[in-house]
Design a protein around this motif. Structure first.
Motif, PDB file in Angstrom:
ATOM      1  N   SER A 161       0.825  -1.217   0.000  1.00  0.00           N
ATOM      2  CA  SER A 161       0.000   0.000   0.000  1.00  0.00           C
ATOM      3  C   SER A 161       0.860   1.269   0.000  1.00  0.00           C
ATOM      4  CB  SER A 161      -0.973   0.007   1.173  1.00  0.00           C
ATOM      5  OG  SER A 161      -0.283   0.132   2.388  1.00  0.00           O
ATOM      6  N   GLU A 162       2.116   1.150   0.434  1.00  0.00           N
ATOM      7  CA  GLU A 162       3.024   2.295   0.385  1.00  0.00           C
ATOM      8  C   GLU A 162       3.788   2.352  -0.929  1.00  0.00           C
ATOM      9  OE1 GLU A 162       5.512   2.888   3.761  1.00  0.00           O
ATOM     10  OE2 GLU A 162       3.824   2.985   5.140  1.00  0.00           O
ATOM     11  N   GLY A 163       3.387   1.528  -1.882  1.00  0.00           N
ATOM     12  CA  GLY A 163       4.003   1.554  -3.196  1.00  0.00           C
ATOM     13  C   GLY A 163       5.306   0.799  -3.296  1.00  0.00           C
ATOM     14  N   GLN A 164       5.646   0.081  -2.248  1.00  0.00           N
ATOM     15  CA  GLN A 164       6.869  -0.710  -2.268  1.00  0.00           C
ATOM     16  C   GLN A 164       6.540  -2.134  -2.686  1.00  0.00           C
ATOM     17  OE1 GLN A 164       9.209  -0.460   1.331  1.00  0.00           O
ATOM     18  NE2 GLN A 164       8.198   1.442   1.904  1.00  0.00           N
ATOM     19  N   GLU A 165       7.555  -2.830  -3.131  1.00  0.00           N
ATOM     20  CA  GLU A 165       7.380  -4.250  -3.371  1.00  0.00           C
ATOM     21  C   GLU A 165       7.577  -4.975  -2.045  1.00  0.00           C
ATOM     22  OE1 GLU A 165       9.533  -6.110  -6.469  1.00  0.00           O
ATOM     23  OE2 GLU A 165       8.910  -4.645  -7.969  1.00  0.00           O
ATOM     24  N   ALA A 166       6.852  -6.060  -1.889  1.00  0.00           N
ATOM     25  CA  ALA A 166       7.027  -6.891  -0.700  1.00  0.00           C
ATOM     26  C   ALA A 166       7.976  -8.019  -1.088  1.00  0.00           C
ATOM     27  CB  ALA A 166       5.679  -7.430  -0.238  1.00  0.00           C
ATOM     28  N   ARG A 167       9.259  -7.784  -0.856  1.00  0.00           N
ATOM     29  CA  ARG A 167      10.276  -8.781  -1.184  1.00  0.00           C
ATOM     30  C   ARG A 167      10.719  -9.485   0.087  1.00  0.00           C
ATOM     31  NH1 ARG A 167      14.972  -5.636  -3.441  1.00  0.00           N
ATOM     32  NH2 ARG A 167      14.451  -4.432  -1.599  1.00  0.00           N
ATOM     33  N   GLN A 168      11.241 -10.688  -0.072  1.00  0.00           N
ATOM     34  CA  GLN A 168      11.681 -11.452   1.094  1.00  0.00           C
ATOM     35  C   GLN A 168      12.651 -10.657   1.960  1.00  0.00           C
ATOM     36  OE1 GLN A 168      13.093 -15.445   0.554  1.00  0.00           O
ATOM     37  NE2 GLN A 168      11.391 -15.995  -0.776  1.00  0.00           N
ATOM     38  N   VAL A 169      13.582  -9.975   1.318  1.00  0.00           N
ATOM     39  CA  VAL A 169      14.586  -9.228   2.069  1.00  0.00           C
ATOM     40  C   VAL A 169      13.936  -8.110   2.892  1.00  0.00           C
ATOM     41  CG1 VAL A 169      15.161  -7.648   0.154  1.00  0.00           C
ATOM     42  CG2 VAL A 169      16.856  -8.121   1.939  1.00  0.00           C
ATOM     43  N   ASP A 170      12.918  -7.457   2.338  1.00  0.00           N
ATOM     44  CA  ASP A 170      12.231  -6.385   3.067  1.00  0.00           C
ATOM     45  C   ASP A 170      11.434  -6.946   4.241  1.00  0.00           C
ATOM     46  OD1 ASP A 170      13.104  -4.468   1.152  1.00  0.00           O
ATOM     47  OD2 ASP A 170      11.463  -5.084  -0.175  1.00  0.00           O
ATOM     48  N   ILE A 171      10.753  -8.048   3.995  1.00  0.00           N
ATOM     49  CA  ILE A 171       9.952  -8.677   5.048  1.00  0.00           C
ATOM     50  C   ILE A 171      10.869  -9.150   6.178  1.00  0.00           C
ATOM     51  CG2 ILE A 171       8.436 -10.629   5.575  1.00  0.00           C
ATOM     52  CD1 ILE A 171       7.453 -10.379   2.593  1.00  0.00           C
ATOM     53  N   ALA A 172      11.973  -9.788   5.819  1.00  0.00           N
ATOM     54  CA  ALA A 172      12.922 -10.277   6.824  1.00  0.00           C
ATOM     55  C   ALA A 172      13.462  -9.130   7.668  1.00  0.00           C
ATOM     56  CB  ALA A 172      14.069 -11.025   6.147  1.00  0.00           C
ATOM     57  N   GLY A 173      13.844  -8.048   7.011  1.00  0.00           N
ATOM     58  CA  GLY A 173      14.394  -6.901   7.743  1.00  0.00           C
ATOM     59  C   GLY A 173      13.393  -6.277   8.697  1.00  0.00           C
ATOM     60  N   ARG A 174      12.165  -6.138   8.250  1.00  0.00           N
ATOM     61  CA  ARG A 174      11.148  -5.491   9.092  1.00  0.00           C
ATOM     62  C   ARG A 174      10.688  -6.380  10.242  1.00  0.00           C
ATOM     63  NH1 ARG A 174       9.148  -0.599   7.540  1.00  0.00           N
ATOM     64  NH2 ARG A 174       9.894   0.113   5.517  1.00  0.00           N
ATOM     65  N   LEU A 175      10.697  -7.693  10.038  1.00  0.00           N
ATOM     66  CA  LEU A 175      10.281  -8.601  11.104  1.00  0.00           C
ATOM     67  C   LEU A 175      11.455  -9.060  11.967  1.00  0.00           C
ATOM     68  CD1 LEU A 175       7.620 -10.808   9.275  1.00  0.00           C
ATOM     69  CD2 LEU A 175       7.229  -8.933  10.887  1.00  0.00           C
ATOM     70  N   GLY A 176      12.667  -8.740  11.529  1.00  0.00           N
ATOM     71  CA  GLY A 176      13.845  -9.122  12.308  1.00  0.00           C
ATOM     72  C   GLY A 176      14.103 -10.618  12.297  1.00  0.00           C
ATOM     73  N   VAL A 177      13.860 -11.243  11.151  1.00  0.00           N
ATOM     74  CA  VAL A 177      14.094 -12.676  10.996  1.00  0.00           C
ATOM     75  C   VAL A 177      14.962 -12.909   9.763  1.00  0.00           C
ATOM     76  CG1 VAL A 177      11.926 -13.312  12.147  1.00  0.00           C
ATOM     77  CG2 VAL A 177      11.972 -13.043   9.661  1.00  0.00           C
ATOM     78  N   SER A 178      15.410 -14.136   9.575  1.00  0.00           N
ATOM     79  CA  SER A 178      16.259 -14.442   8.425  1.00  0.00           C
ATOM     80  C   SER A 178      15.412 -14.640   7.164  1.00  0.00           C
ATOM     81  CB  SER A 178      17.076 -15.703   8.694  1.00  0.00           C
ATOM     82  OG  SER A 178      16.218 -16.834   8.723  1.00  0.00           O
ATOM     83  N   GLN A 179      16.056 -14.507   6.010  1.00  0.00           N
ATOM     84  CA  GLN A 179      15.351 -14.723   4.747  1.00  0.00           C
ATOM     85  C   GLN A 179      14.858 -16.167   4.599  1.00  0.00           C
ATOM     86  OE1 GLN A 179      16.456 -12.807   1.074  1.00  0.00           O
ATOM     87  NE2 GLN A 179      17.924 -11.510   2.181  1.00  0.00           N
ATOM     88  N   PRO A 180      15.623 -17.184   5.038  1.00  0.00           N
ATOM     89  CA  PRO A 180      15.082 -18.544   4.960  1.00  0.00           C
ATOM     90  C   PRO A 180      13.801 -18.723   5.804  1.00  0.00           C
ATOM     91  CG  PRO A 180      17.459 -18.634   5.177  1.00  0.00           C
ATOM     92  CD  PRO A 180      17.060 -17.200   5.394  1.00  0.00           C
ATOM     93  N   THR A 181      13.739 -18.029   6.940  1.00  0.00           N
ATOM     94  CA  THR A 181      12.524 -18.074   7.764  1.00  0.00           C
ATOM     95  C   THR A 181      11.351 -17.485   6.991  1.00  0.00           C
ATOM     96  OG1 THR A 181      13.795 -17.949   9.821  1.00  0.00           O
ATOM     97  CG2 THR A 181      11.483 -17.271   9.933  1.00  0.00           C
ATOM     98  N   VAL A 182      11.598 -16.372   6.316  1.00  0.00           N
ATOM     99  CA  VAL A 182      10.555 -15.734   5.510  1.00  0.00           C
ATOM    100  C   VAL A 182      10.138 -16.652   4.370  1.00  0.00           C
ATOM    101  CG1 VAL A 182      10.017 -13.779   3.989  1.00  0.00           C
ATOM    102  CG2 VAL A 182      11.261 -13.392   6.118  1.00  0.00           C
ATOM    103  N   ALA A 183      11.097 -17.275   3.723  1.00  0.00           N
ATOM    104  CA  ALA A 183      10.796 -18.174   2.603  1.00  0.00           C
ATOM    105  C   ALA A 183       9.876 -19.313   3.046  1.00  0.00           C
ATOM    106  CB  ALA A 183      12.083 -18.737   2.005  1.00  0.00           C
ATOM    107  N   LYS A 184      10.138 -19.874   4.226  1.00  0.00           N
ATOM    108  CA  LYS A 184       9.293 -20.954   4.749  1.00  0.00           C
ATOM    109  C   LYS A 184       7.879 -20.448   5.010  1.00  0.00           C
ATOM    110  CE  LYS A 184      13.019 -23.480   7.004  1.00  0.00           C
ATOM    111  NZ  LYS A 184      13.608 -23.824   8.296  1.00  0.00           N
ATOM    112  N   MET A 185       7.771 -19.264   5.611  1.00  0.00           N
ATOM    113  CA  MET A 185       6.449 -18.728   5.908  1.00  0.00           C
ATOM    114  C   MET A 185       5.709 -18.374   4.627  1.00  0.00           C
ATOM    115  SD  MET A 185       3.974 -18.027   7.868  1.00  0.00           S
ATOM    116  CE  MET A 185       4.459 -17.970   9.570  1.00  0.00           C
TER     117      MET A 185
END
Length: 164
Positions: free
Chosen positions: A51-75
């Motif tokens: 909604s803020e015009g950004q893409e929701a990429r794994q790296v962005d999600i991981a950074g904002r949630l404070g988790v690793s990219q593999p964790t994001v990939a599993k979710m």
């Protein structure tokens, strides 16, 4: 005399114990909420990023949630299997209609809980942090009463109370 007090204490505790069905309902509801917490956090964040015009990429999600990219990939694989997101190569993550509906509901719950905490006089920082946890566990009845209290002027009422 001490033995009598011990018996009295034991009896009063027994009276406070709820029936089994009522007692277990609270635990069941809490377990169900714990299972939803991460899913709701992910879809809400993805919705916010989009909604803020950004893409929701794994790296962005991981950074904002404070988790690793593999964790994001599993979710994300789980969310995809549940029909809440779609992924496009080199384009990020997108919410399905069901995912967007879940995100909207989670955002609405969060807003009510945060507004309620702010009305009680909780600092903005703590209200934001605490709302992030409470929103997942508060029941519909309680949420409805929170909203009713806000609509009836809870914040103004709280301002009339003496400082403690």
């Amino acid at each position: 005399m001490e033995q009598v007090r011990g018996v009295e204490r034991k009896k009063s505790r027994q009276k406070a114990l709820l029936d089994m069905a009522t007692h277990s309902e609270g635990f069941r509801a809490n377990r169900a909420a714990r299972q939803k917490v991460l899913v709701e956090d992910y879809v809400e964040l993805i919705s916010d990023l989009l909604s803020e015009g950004q893409e929701a990429r794994q790296v962005d999600i991981a950074g904002r949630l404070g988790v690793s990219q593999p964790t994001v990939a599993k979710m994300l694989a789980r969310l995809s299997a549940e029909g809440l997101v779609t992924q496009k190569p080199y384009r990020g993550v997108f919410l399905t209609d069901a995912g967007q509906a879940m995100a909207n509901k989670a955002r609405h719950r969060h807003g009510i809980v945060e507004a309620f905490l702010l009305a009680l006089g909780i600092s903005e920082e703590n209200a934001r942090i605490d709302a992030e946890g409470i929103e997942h566990y508060v029941g519909e009845e309680t949420l409805t009463v929170f909203e009713k209290a806000l609509n009836k002027g809870l914040a103004n009422f709280m301002k009339t109370l003496p400082e403690t």
